[in-house]
Design a protein around this motif. Sequence first.
Motif, mmCIF file in Angstrom:
data_model
loop_
_atom_site.group_PDB
_atom_site.id
_atom_site.type_symbol
_atom_site.label_atom_id
_atom_site.label_comp_id
_atom_site.label_asym_id
_atom_site.label_seq_id
_atom_site.Cartn_x
_atom_site.Cartn_y
_atom_site.Cartn_z
ATOM 1 N N VAL A 163 -50.284 31.271 -14.720
ATOM 2 C CA VAL A 163 -50.523 31.079 -16.159
ATOM 3 C C VAL A 163 -49.427 31.730 -16.978
ATOM 4 O O VAL A 163 -48.941 31.169 -17.972
ATOM 5 C CB VAL A 163 -51.909 31.630 -16.543
ATOM 6 N N GLU A 192 -46.330 32.304 -16.048
ATOM 7 C CA GLU A 192 -45.118 31.501 -15.902
ATOM 8 C C GLU A 192 -45.184 30.244 -16.766
ATOM 9 O O GLU A 192 -44.177 29.828 -17.372
ATOM 10 C CB GLU A 192 -44.935 31.107 -14.430
ATOM 11 N N TRP A 193 -46.376 29.638 -16.849
ATOM 12 C CA TRP A 193 -46.542 28.431 -17.673
ATOM 13 C C TRP A 193 -46.329 28.747 -19.156
ATOM 14 O O TRP A 193 -45.701 27.984 -19.881
ATOM 15 C CB TRP A 193 -47.926 27.835 -17.436
ATOM 16 N N ARG A 194 -46.857 29.883 -19.598
ATOM 17 C CA ARG A 194 -46.667 30.289 -20.996
ATOM 18 C C ARG A 194 -45.194 30.543 -21.295
ATOM 19 O O ARG A 194 -44.690 30.159 -22.358
ATOM 20 C CB ARG A 194 -47.494 31.530 -21.297
ATOM 21 N N TYR A 254 -42.737 29.153 -19.806
ATOM 22 C CA TYR A 254 -42.049 27.862 -19.801
ATOM 23 C C TYR A 254 -42.293 27.108 -21.111
ATOM 24 O O TYR A 254 -41.377 26.468 -21.639
ATOM 25 C CB TYR A 254 -42.537 27.032 -18.615
ATOM 26 N N ARG A 255 -43.511 27.198 -21.655
ATOM 27 C CA ARG A 255 -43.855 26.490 -22.883
ATOM 28 C C ARG A 255 -43.394 27.229 -24.141
ATOM 29 O O ARG A 255 -43.406 26.660 -25.228
ATOM 30 C CB ARG A 255 -45.373 26.279 -22.965
ATOM 31 N N PHE A 315 -39.422 27.134 -13.871
ATOM 32 C CA PHE A 315 -40.863 27.348 -13.795
ATOM 33 C C PHE A 315 -41.362 27.206 -12.363
ATOM 34 O O PHE A 315 -42.153 28.039 -11.876
ATOM 35 C CB PHE A 315 -41.568 26.343 -14.710
ATOM 36 N N VAL A 330 -43.115 30.039 -9.973
ATOM 37 C CA VAL A 330 -44.433 29.886 -9.351
ATOM 38 C C VAL A 330 -44.350 30.165 -7.854
ATOM 39 O O VAL A 330 -45.193 30.881 -7.280
ATOM 40 C CB VAL A 330 -44.982 28.475 -9.614
#
Length: 389
Positions: free
Chosen positions: A43, A45-47, A49-50, A354, A358
């Motif tokens: 999560v 890493e996703w934040r 990336y976004r 990203f 992960v």
Amino acid sequence: MAPRRRLTTFDAFSKTVEDARVRTTSGGVVTIVSSIIICLLIVSEWRDYRQITNRPELIVDKTRGERMNINFNVTFPTIPCDMLTLDVMDISGDQQTEISHGIIKTRLGPDRSIISSESLDLLKASESAPHLDAGYCGPCYGAIPKEEEGKRCCNTCDDVRNAYQEVGWAFGDGTGVEQCERENYPQRVEAVKHEGCNIAGHFSVNKVVGNFHFAPGKSYTSPTVHVHDLNQYSSSDVVHTFAHEIHHLSFGPYHNGIINPLDGAVKHTTERNFNYMYFVKVVSTRFEKIGQAPVDTNQYSVTSHERPIRGGRDEDHKNTMHARGGIPGVFFSYDISPMKVINREERPKSFGSFLIGVCAAVGGVLAVATVIDRGVWEADKALSRKKTI
């Protein structure tokens, strides 16, 4: 089968027999904790990336020949709209006097209430002037050269005012001028003297050093001087002042990322002859948002100065306080910066970064979890052996 046997020698993921596997409580706890940590890291890493970051960049502005829109909304609570003039001039010699295109003037009552459109219609000179004979030629009262007498006519009050303006004479309220009295101009001046004015709109200027100002009376420009007819303003029995409120002032298209420092500025004065100066530094700005078309606009900084005017009367040109001490009004002097700011939105991570993040998170957590689980397992076996001795 020989090739398959050769490939098995390279297997880095050796398998254990299912019957030889031992499941423990500690291993289950370590697995659950590891799974939670892995999910949290994914999560995160996703934040990352976004996430969008704004990277400002300063470059030299190489644009040439551009024009710039100036947007404004200003209220003058003690000056009638008929008395207020907006002029623009710049260093290139371009002059725009008494601008009306794209400008909306709203008449305000003493309590700042908006006067109805019916009242505006009643005060229109075009509806109050009677029909003139086809051969009528009104006098200009000496405001034209003698050689032009009989060739040029002043049939309306505006014609007389314009003739006076061309020779630099003050005009007043039109008393004693046949055309103005026929159009009830003195009565209209008297009727609106307690009113205020809101003036709003936009106009286009060359993107060079210049100024625009709100001043009283019709303006007159010669190669050496720019003056206003202040007769009506200064001789009125009502004390008009240039107290004002700037609701909005911007340069270029609207963008929500820009804060206009003059929005909401309020100035009060009780003096009739008072001058406000705003010195504005305009900086070209470009906004580049991800997935949107770029927006080119301007932002600005400002310093201000205000002072009372100690002027006098120029008897030669019959103007009142037009040059000696300055002109009462609100003046905006703008300068264009040679630099340009680019605000560019960027993603700090690509999709490949990203995925790498992960994989690193999953592999790292599993590796640490394996070490912990092995350590707990060996410690548990050692304790078991001591108990059996």
